[in-house]
Design a protein around this motif. Structure first.
Motif, PDB file in Angstrom:
ATOM      1  N   MET A 235      71.876  85.640  91.079  1.00  0.00           N
ATOM      2  CA  MET A 235      72.467  86.091  92.341  1.00  0.00           C
ATOM      3  C   MET A 235      71.494  87.062  93.022  1.00  0.00           C
ATOM      4  SD  MET A 235      75.515  84.732  92.722  1.00  0.00           S
ATOM      5  CE  MET A 235      75.196  83.236  91.805  1.00  0.00           C
ATOM      6  N   MET A 236      71.569  87.126  94.351  1.00  0.00           N
ATOM      7  CA  MET A 236      70.689  88.051  95.078  1.00  0.00           C
ATOM      8  C   MET A 236      71.180  89.481  94.890  1.00  0.00           C
ATOM      9  SD  MET A 236      69.797  86.176  98.674  1.00  0.00           S
ATOM     10  CE  MET A 236      71.433  85.697  99.192  1.00  0.00           C
ATOM     11  N   GLY A 237      70.254  90.406  94.894  1.00  0.00           N
ATOM     12  CA  GLY A 237      70.595  91.825  94.846  1.00  0.00           C
ATOM     13  C   GLY A 237      69.787  92.553  95.905  1.00  0.00           C
ATOM     14  N   ASP A 238      70.449  93.413  96.674  1.00  0.00           N
ATOM     15  CA  ASP A 238      69.733  94.200  97.690  1.00  0.00           C
ATOM     16  C   ASP A 238      70.563  95.446  97.965  1.00  0.00           C
ATOM     17  OD1 ASP A 238      71.840  93.360  99.318  1.00  0.00           O
ATOM     18  OD2 ASP A 238      70.698  91.703 100.161  1.00  0.00           O
ATOM     19  N   ILE A 239      70.182  96.221  99.007  1.00  0.00           N
ATOM     20  CA  ILE A 239      70.917  97.470  99.252  1.00  0.00           C
ATOM     21  C   ILE A 239      72.370  97.201  99.637  1.00  0.00           C
ATOM     22  CG2 ILE A 239      68.974  98.970  99.861  1.00  0.00           C
ATOM     23  CD1 ILE A 239      69.789  98.463 102.842  1.00  0.00           C
ATOM     24  N   HIS A 240      72.683  95.988 100.039  1.00  0.00           N
ATOM     25  CA  HIS A 240      74.058  95.697 100.459  1.00  0.00           C
ATOM     26  C   HIS A 240      74.955  95.317  99.295  1.00  0.00           C
ATOM     27  CE1 HIS A 240      72.409  95.888 104.435  1.00  0.00           C
ATOM     28  NE2 HIS A 240      71.541  94.944 104.141  1.00  0.00           N
ATOM     29  N   GLY A 241      74.369  94.892  98.188  1.00  0.00           N
ATOM     30  CA  GLY A 241      75.206  94.496  97.060  1.00  0.00           C
ATOM     31  C   GLY A 241      74.352  94.062  95.875  1.00  0.00           C
ATOM     32  N   THR A 242      74.803  94.420  94.685  1.00  0.00           N
ATOM     33  CA  THR A 242      74.076  94.029  93.469  1.00  0.00           C
ATOM     34  C   THR A 242      74.408  92.571  93.135  1.00  0.00           C
ATOM     35  OG1 THR A 242      75.935  94.693  92.091  1.00  0.00           O
ATOM     36  CG2 THR A 242      74.251  96.372  92.508  1.00  0.00           C
ATOM     37  N   PRO A 243      73.631  91.967  92.248  1.00  0.00           N
ATOM     38  CA  PRO A 243      73.965  90.608  91.802  1.00  0.00           C
ATOM     39  C   PRO A 243      75.381  90.525  91.208  1.00  0.00           C
ATOM     40  CG  PRO A 243      71.738  91.172  91.119  1.00  0.00           C
ATOM     41  CD  PRO A 243      72.342  92.418  91.691  1.00  0.00           C
TER      42      PRO A 243
END
Ligand SMILES: Cc1cc2nc3c(=O)[nH]c(=O)nc-3n(C[C@H](O)[C@H](O)[C@H](O)COP(=O)(O)OP(=O)(O)OC[C@H]3O[C@@H](n4cnc5c(N)ncnc54)[C@H](O)[C@@H]3O)c2cc1C
Ligand code: FES
Ligand code: FES
Lengths: 262, 161
Positions: A235-243
């Motif tokens: 899953m993608m992880g970024d400042i908006h949400g973790t995997p």
């Protein structure tokens, strides 16, 4: 932005011819391409506008299939597909904002295949066909990872066909700044089974959550998936949400979509 | 350089434009209509909204040559024929729907597009329609009030969301 030549053909034949030139690229509504060009991340020599090609515009339904011209705007789909395929029309009605929907096109959205875009989930969830100037591509073969599709250079999406399900719903958990999907799930209940397509979540782009499809095909209710989970790895992880957060949302949004589809 | 021609606020105009000339640059720099603003580089703020053939579009995300032959309406075309403020503009003034005013041209053009399609929008419909218009000053409540007033509806106190 680097300069380029803009051509405005009125037929698919003229457009295909113009696209065979060096560094030529289609221009749909420009709602993705123009911001990209401003950042000099794209530098086409020629842009071939699709919006003047009458045969690439419009929405029609017959025999359980909805056909949308490749240069049809999200705003037009929201209005004109409302009676024949309300689940898809509602999805289109919630892309971006009204001004984006007045320009952005289905062909541009599917050609771009942004990992957080809505139409990839709508098409993969419905099942259907991408029609180009030279061939037909099954929805299951079309999406090939982030910003990657089965389209060849210079190939033009002239129309898109959707299999109209018995019931459907799209649930988008919005990333509040961009208004794209942090996670979006399109659920479609067809007579021969349920399809669940997830956008915004995976590092591989839009995907079908087959485990949920199987569970929902035998019991179309949110309970059927309450014990299932998607693996956070990938899953993608970024400042908006973790995997982990995205993986959790996939289950929550699928449940909501099933409930809303009824 | 190619020449583009269009009707802007009822007047036929033409001028030279490169392929890359944005509609907003054509309006501001070629025609001197600086009421349409540019607030971002990412097509997100809506300060540049104008009407092209009656539809709200972001003029920063459309090339001038794409509007060749079109009818364009900008904030400069919103006042009444005698120069007085239109109903929407007056409502923004009456309800303090602007502070610095940077977002206001786009807000007014979006409001006009909304009221054309939906003459009596609910508060929720107004907020939803303004999703692509960002205001750094007002907190939106007075903008929503102004649009409710412009549509002839009662302006009830609006709770903060
Ligand atoms: C503020 C904002 C919010 C947005 N929110 C969302 C959202 O919530 N969900 C969402 O899904 N999208 C969202 N978008 C993207 C929007 O839907 C775009 O309209 C869409 O992704 C691209 O469509 P377009 O017609 O504008 O394509 P363009 O920007 O013109 O083109 C995009 C790409 O597709 C190619 N292309 C265009 N047409 C064709 C064709 N017919 N055949 C082959 N290739 C083609 C172009 O060469 C280019 O590579 C948003 C955009 C903005 C600016
Ligand atoms: S200037 Fe920000 S959207 Fe056009
Ligand atoms: S009034 Fe200042 S940005 Fe809206």
């Amino acid at each position: 932005m680097y300069d380029f030549e803009l051509v405005k053909p009125s037929t698919v034949e003229e457009a295909v011819k113009a696209l065979s030139g060096d560094e030529a690229q289609p221009l749909g509504g420009g709602q993705t391409l123009i911001p990209t060009m401003k950042q000099r991340l794209a530098m086409p020599g020629t842009l071939v506008s699709t919006t003047g090609i009458a045969s690439m515009k419009g929405v029609s339904a017959s025999g359980g299939v909805l056909t949308i011209g490749g240069a049809t705007t999200h705003g037009t789909v929201a209005k004109e597909a409302a009676s024949s395929y309300p689940g898809l029309a509602a999805m289109a009605a919630n892309i971006g904002d009204p001004a984006v929907r007045n320009r952005g096109t289905i062909g541009g959205s599917l050609a771009n295949n942004d990992p957080a875009a809505c139409y990839p989930a709508g098409l993969l969830g419905s099942g259907g066909t991408v029609v180009t100037n030279s061939r037909e591509i099954d929805a299951d073969d079309y999406f090939q990872g982030l910003f990657t599709t089965a389209l060849e250079e210079g190939e033009l999406i002239t129309a898109v066909r959707f299999n109209i399900p018995e019931a459907s719903n799209y649930q988008k958990f919005e990333q509040p700044a961009s208004r794209f999907a942090l996670v979006g799930v399109f659920v479609a209940k067809h007579s021969d089974g349920v399809r669940v397509a997830v956008t915004g979540a995976s590092e591989e782009g839009v995907f079908r959550w087959t485990e949920a499809e199987e569970a929902l095909s035998s019991n179309f209710s949110p309970d059927a998936i309450s014990g299932l989970s998607v693996d956070a790895s990938g899953m993608m992880g970024d400042i908006h949400g973790t995997p982990e957060y995205r993986a959790h949302l996939v289950n929550v949004m699928t449940g909501r979509a099933v409930k809303a589809a009824g | 350089m190619p020449t583009v021609s269009m009707t802007v606020n009822g007047k036929p105009v033409s001028g030279e434009a490169e392929g890359r000339t944005l509609l907003v640059q054509f309006l501001r720099e070629t025609l001197g209509l600086t009421g349409t603003h540019v607030g971002c580089d990412t097509s997100q703020c809506g300060a540049c909204v104008v009407h092209v053939d009656g539809e709200a579009v972001k003029s920063c995300t459309m090339f001038a040559a794409e509007a060749d032959g079109a009818e364009v309406k900008t904030i400069e075309g919103m006042a009444n024929a005698d120069g007085s403020l239109s109903v929407i503009q007056q409502a923004f003034q009456d309800h303090h729907g602007l502070q610095c005013g940077f977002c206001t041209p786009g807000m007014v053009m979006s409001a006009a597009a909304l009221l054309k399609d939906n003459p009596k929008p609910s508060e929720a419909e107004i907020r939803d329609y303004l999703e692509g218009n960002i205001c750094r000053c007002t907190g939106y409540h007075n903008i929503v009030k102004a649009i409710l007033a412009a549509s002839g509806q009662e302006v009830t106190p609006i709770a903060a969301e």
